[in-house]
Design a protein around this motif. Structure first.
Motif, mmCIF file in Angstrom:
data_model
loop_
_atom_site.group_PDB
_atom_site.id
_atom_site.type_symbol
_atom_site.label_atom_id
_atom_site.label_comp_id
_atom_site.label_asym_id
_atom_site.label_seq_id
_atom_site.Cartn_x
_atom_site.Cartn_y
_atom_site.Cartn_z
ATOM 1 N N MET A 18 0.780 -1.330 0.061
ATOM 2 C CA MET A 18 0.303 -0.061 0.414
ATOM 3 C C MET A 18 1.244 1.075 0.273
ATOM 4 S SD MET A 18 -3.267 0.511 -0.077
ATOM 5 C CE MET A 18 -3.533 -0.963 0.018
ATOM 6 N N GLN A 19 1.529 1.053 0.658
ATOM 7 C CA GLN A 19 2.946 2.260 0.990
ATOM 8 C C GLN A 19 3.175 2.454 -1.130
ATOM 9 O OE1 GLN A 19 6.256 1.377 3.454
ATOM 10 N NE2 GLN A 19 4.692 1.956 5.378
ATOM 11 N N GLU A 20 4.059 1.647 -1.500
ATOM 12 C CA GLU A 20 4.036 1.587 -2.492
ATOM 13 C C GLU A 20 3.178 2.178 -3.960
ATOM 14 O OE1 GLU A 20 7.053 1.054 -3.683
ATOM 15 O OE2 GLU A 20 8.481 0.659 -2.577
ATOM 16 N N ILE A 21 1.840 2.260 -3.706
ATOM 17 C CA ILE A 21 1.055 2.291 -4.119
ATOM 18 C C ILE A 21 0.731 3.973 -3.916
ATOM 19 C CG2 ILE A 21 -1.970 2.686 -4.810
ATOM 20 C CD1 ILE A 21 -0.176 -0.054 -6.366
ATOM 21 N N THR A 22 0.294 4.353 -2.451
ATOM 22 C CA THR A 22 0.831 5.580 -3.192
ATOM 23 C C THR A 22 1.306 6.238 -2.855
ATOM 24 O OG1 THR A 22 -0.776 4.825 0.046
ATOM 25 C CG2 THR A 22 0.368 7.043 -0.867
ATOM 26 N N GLN A 23 2.898 5.844 -2.973
ATOM 27 C CA GLN A 23 3.580 7.029 -3.424
ATOM 28 C C GLN A 23 3.409 7.142 -5.026
ATOM 29 O OE1 GLN A 23 7.467 5.721 -2.262
ATOM 30 N NE2 GLN A 23 7.118 5.309 -0.494
ATOM 31 N N LEU A 24 3.032 5.611 -5.767
ATOM 32 C CA LEU A 24 2.753 5.812 -7.505
ATOM 33 C C LEU A 24 1.837 7.308 -7.898
ATOM 34 C CD1 LEU A 24 2.853 4.464 -10.088
ATOM 35 C CD2 LEU A 24 1.490 3.142 -9.193
ATOM 36 N N GLY A 25 0.048 6.743 -7.129
ATOM 37 C CA GLY A 25 -0.714 7.632 -7.336
ATOM 38 C C GLY A 25 -0.543 8.849 -6.880
ATOM 39 N N ASP A 26 0.294 9.641 -5.243
ATOM 40 C CA ASP A 26 0.930 10.671 -5.524
ATOM 41 C C ASP A 26 1.251 11.280 -7.185
ATOM 42 O OD1 ASP A 26 -0.526 10.567 -2.680
ATOM 43 O OD2 ASP A 26 1.038 10.902 -2.176
ATOM 44 N N ALA A 27 2.742 10.354 -7.221
ATOM 45 C CA ALA A 27 3.504 10.999 -8.748
ATOM 46 C C ALA A 27 2.415 10.330 -9.726
ATOM 47 C CB ALA A 27 4.937 10.002 -8.496
#
Length: 312
Positions: A18-27
């Motif tokens: 979920m942390q990786e997906i969060t960063q992906l969405g933010d970018a």
């Protein structure tokens, strides 16, 4: 990271994933938590939007890269993708999910795209149908979806009795009704799974096309992916060309899929139709091998020879 859909999320614990997906969405778009059990991640890439509904355990179990299947489909087509991800099978019956789609509608989010496609399978197929009403004119593809789990309507479905505590009678509730605003909707089911076929029957109404995936069994999304027809199916639906002929051509690839052929043989073997059993078993042996089926084929041919010659 310049290619968002190429991210690999393998061997990660759910919190790390979920942390990786969060960063992906933010970018590349946005990431939004939807209460305790759901999250939404948006990647902006093209003028067509794929809205996929998925469950994290299935993503991590079925994808070699642990990516949402929506990412892989959108990547091939150059589409944007909004993936709504549940922590488990929830049927997305959550006020925070309702509020998210309400907000997307109020903000005109879906109106920014030339085309919107909703997709899901099983409980996620239910959600794809139910929430498609937020984007009138959308195209919907749902594999083996439930219409509702309201026991007043589907008390015959005893597979998900623990979910009957959820409300399926409030907003975004009865999936077939929510498809009335869709441009086109496609429901795929296996008629040899009685409960799935009964749900599919509830979708029998104008504007909804139903296709049969005979002898495929459960886990249809994984089967379609392994057959290589999931992405072409959704693309054909998006193009408006998906009809009975097009679907039949896609599903004809089942003949090269071992799991289907073996399931088909399991269905015809008890039917006392030796010629049909021999044809199917011979196809399996010639194309996929396997000592078990070689023995079965030998026994079938010996029995047929004995019958033809009158031997006992």
């Amino acid at each position: 990271m310049t290619e968002p859909y190429d991210i690999s999320l393998t061997d990660l614990r759910p919190t790390q994933w979920m942390q990786e997906i969060t960063q992906l969405g933010d970018a590349f778009g946005f990431f939004e938590p939807l209460g305790d059990d759901h999250n939404a991640v948006f990647v902006e890439q093209g003028d067509t939007l794929l809205v996929s509904f998925e469950a994290l355990p299935a993503i991590q179990a079925l994808s070699k890269t642990a990516r949402p299947v929506g990412f892989d489909i959108a990547n091939v087509e150059g589409w944007s993708c909004l993936s709504v991800i549940a922590s488990q099978d929830t049927w997305f019956r959550d006020g925070d999910v309702y509020g998210f789609f309400d907000q997307m509608t109020d903000d005109g989010f879906f109106e920014d795209f030339d085309q919107v496609i909703f997709y899901g399978a099983g409980p996620c197929g239910y959600a794809a149908c139910a929430f498609s009403v937020a984007a009138p004119g959308a195209t919907v593809v749902a594999l083996e979806p439930q219409a509702t789990l309201d026991p007043n309507v589907t008390e015959w479905d005893d597979r998900f009795t623990e979910m009957r505590k959820l409300s399926f009678t409030d907003r975004y509730g009865y999936a077939p009704d929510m498809l009335e605003a869709a441009e086109n909707a496609y429901v795929v089911y296996d008629p040899h799974k009685p409960l799935d076929a009964m749900h599919a029957a509830l979708f029998a109404r104008a504007g909804i096309t139903r296709f049969r995936a005979r002898h495929l069994g459960g886990g249809m999304q994984a089967h379609f992916e392994q057959m290589g027809i999931l992405q072409p199916l959704i693309k054909s639906a998006a193009d408006g060309t998906l009809d009975a002929k097009d679907y039949a051509q896609l599903y004809s690839k089942r003949r090269d899929y071992p799991s289907y052929c073996k399931r088909l043989f399991g269905a015809v073997e008890p039917m006392d139709r030796p010629f049909l059993s021999e044809v199917v078993c011979s196809h399996i042996v010639n194309n996929f091998g396997g000592p078990r089926y070689r023995r079965k084929l030998k026994a079938i041919r010996q029995a047929r020879h004995a019958q033809d010659t009158g031997e006992t």
